[in-house]
Write a protein that holds these residues in place. Structure first.
Motif, PDB file in Angstrom:
ATOM      1  N   ALA A 170       0.833  -1.205   0.000  1.00 40.40           N
ATOM      2  CA  ALA A 170       0.000   0.000   0.000  1.00 40.40           C
ATOM      3  C   ALA A 170       0.868   1.255   0.000  1.00 40.40           C
ATOM      4  O   ALA A 170       1.826   1.360   0.769  1.00 40.40           O
ATOM      5  N   GLY A 171       0.508   2.191  -0.853  1.00 36.36           N
ATOM      6  CA  GLY A 171       1.244   3.447  -0.926  1.00 36.36           C
ATOM      7  C   GLY A 171       2.551   3.370  -1.662  1.00 36.36           C
ATOM      8  O   GLY A 171       3.259   4.371  -1.776  1.00 36.36           O
ATOM      9  N   GLY A 172       2.883   2.189  -2.176  1.00 33.32           N
ATOM     10  CA  GLY A 172       4.135   2.017  -2.904  1.00 33.32           C
ATOM     11  C   GLY A 172       4.007   2.423  -4.356  1.00 33.32           C
ATOM     12  O   GLY A 172       2.918   2.748  -4.845  1.00 33.32           O
ATOM     13  N   PRO A 173       5.117   2.378  -5.096  1.00 27.06           N
ATOM     14  CA  PRO A 173       5.090   2.838  -6.488  1.00 27.06           C
ATOM     15  C   PRO A 173       4.377   1.880  -7.439  1.00 27.06           C
ATOM     16  O   PRO A 173       3.897   2.296  -8.494  1.00 27.06           O
ATOM     17  N   ALA A 174       4.329   0.604  -7.116  1.00 27.56           N
ATOM     18  CA  ALA A 174       3.763  -0.383  -8.051  1.00 27.56           C
ATOM     19  C   ALA A 174       2.575  -1.093  -7.430  1.00 27.56           C
ATOM     20  O   ALA A 174       2.497  -1.284  -6.205  1.00 27.56           O
TER      21      ALA A 174
END
Length: 448
Positions: A37-41
């Motif tokens: 969650a909230g990551g780039p991918a």
């Protein structure tokens, strides 16, 4: 929404109320999505299938995953809680990465480590907050082998944060040594070759005044490392062992203030002001008429000051030349003066005093009742302050000393309310059963 995956998986709505996430696969899917969650991918479909079903994937895995995502959306109460990514895969919608406890823990643990390295006392609080987010094994609802693969990093980070928190509390000195020692020794049983924990154990034992137990613990550590790993203790443990073997330095004198047998009443504002001013001024003189309470106020302020305080009573002196000798006597230097005077050329007591105090650790001198020898007291105070940077002076006198840099604090008579409290306290001490209310007019006249 908040997602808790440091333990049994939970989802909480905006009010903090828990949502029902039933079924092992549903919880596993939530964990897998919260990890990213909230990551780039986005979370790729093959990865999610592997992490949710492990070695037993369904025949039409993408369709089964899509159906499971739909169930999780319903459980979370919103279709847009999980979004399909145009490039393939799924994202858990979060306003901030801190909405997932694992990501908040990671941020706080790193912040606490930076504060610890910088010597910031806030480190212990930050790290306690971070560790308080854990309520069980990380990613507990993720099936193997995915759980082991993803949880290893989080568990290692938790172990580091725990050691950092212990270190921060050791440095802060506010933790209960017995509780800290119990925690460290519990961790040592789990990690017998962890030298950082072993060093913390020695430091807690030393701080608790148990040097013999600390030496015994070092010997246990040395044997454990030799038998288990074939190594000797590292530099930190070796240095601690050397410190434990050295005899403690003699304690510096802590002053000559005597405990008083009567209570201290009614000077709270003046006492608070003095405590704040003493670290900022090297000479403060309390002025006022005889009997106004200057000496007791000075003694209480000096007793609360962190530097050793020495009371020099000047009221009984009958000659100004005796002032340096009185200070030497109060500091325990009378024998030095006597020996000096047996030499062929007698030494000036002021010179001896300046030599003794020139490199002395920070010290507070209380020069009491200076008015009897005001000129000599002022001259000696100025010379001490000029030549002895560690000396700070709190004087009492009916008039200021007139020394450059002097801060004068008049001590006014007690206001009526504390004056009545003082009278009642002293009366009760002198005559059990004394009641000021029996003759309030006389009490008021005396207090006035």
């Amino acid at each position: 929404m908040r997602y808790l995956i440091l333990g049994v998986t939970q989802a909480r709505d905006e009010t903090g109320a828990p949502l029902s996430i039933g079924g092992a696969r549903l919880r596993a899917l939530l964990v897998a999505l919260a990890l990213r969650a909230g990551g780039p991918a986005a979370a790729a479909v093959p990865d999610l299938v592997d992490e949710v079903w492990g070695d037993d994937p369904p025949r039409d895995a993408p369709a089964a995953l899509q159906a499971l995502v739909a169930r999780l959306r319903r459980a979370l109460g919103a279709r847009d809680s999980i979004r399909a990514d145009p490039a393939g895969g799924y994202r858990l919608a979060v306003a901030d990465r801190d909405d997932v406890d694992l990501h908040r823990f990671t941020r706080l643990a790193r912040a606490g480590a930076r504060e610890l390295a910088a010597g910031d006392p806030a480190a212990a609080t930050t790290l306690r907050t971070a560790l308080g987010l854990w309520h069980g094994p990380a990613l507990a609802d993720l099936p193997e082998p995915a759980r082991t693969a993803h949880a290893a990093s989080a568990e290692a980070h938790r172990a580091t944060a725990l050691r950092d928190r212990i270190e921060a509390e050791l440095r802060g000195g506010g933790a209960d040594p017995a509780a800290l020692l119990h925690e460290i020794e519990t961790l040592i049983r789990q990690h017998p070759y962890d030298e950082r924990l072993r060093a913390q154990q020695l430091r807690v034992l030393r701080a608790a005044g148990r040097p013999a137990d600390a030496l015994d613990a070092y010997e246990h550590t040395r044997r454990a490392l030799a038998e288990g790993l074939g190594t000797d203790p590292g530099p930190e443990l070796a240095a601690l062992h050397a410190e434990l073997l050295r005899p403690p330095p003699p304690r510096a004198p802590e002053g000559n203030l005597r405990p008083r047998l009567t209570s201290f009443v009614g000077r709270e504002p003046e006492l608070g002001s003095l405590r704040a001013d003493l670290p900022r001024h090297r000479l403060i003189t309390l002025t006022g008429p005889g009997g106004s309470g200057k000496t007791r106020l000075a003694e209480h302020a000096a007793a609360a000051h962190p530097e050793p305080a020495w009371l020099v009573e000047l009221a009984r002196l009958d000659h100004p030349d005796a002032v340096p000798d009185a200070v030497l006597s109060a500091l325990g230097m009378r024998e030095t003066v006597l020996v000096a005077r047996e030499k062929t050329v007698p030494e000036d007591p002021t010179a001896l005093l300046l030599e003794h105090c020139a490199h002395r650790a920070p010290t507070l001198l209380v020069l009491d009742n200076c008015e009897h020898v005001i000129g000599a007291a002022a001259e000696l105070a100025e010379r001490l302050l000029t030549h002895c940077p560690g000396i700070r002076i709190l004087a009492t006198s009916r008039e200021p000393l007139g020394v450059p840099g002097e801060s004068v604090r008049p001590v006014e008579p007690l206001p009526p309310a504390p004056a009545h409290r003082l009278f009642a306290d002293r009366g009760a001490a002198a005559r059990p059963g004394f009641a000021p209310a029996d003759d309030p007019d006389a009490v008021a006249e005396i207090c006035a």
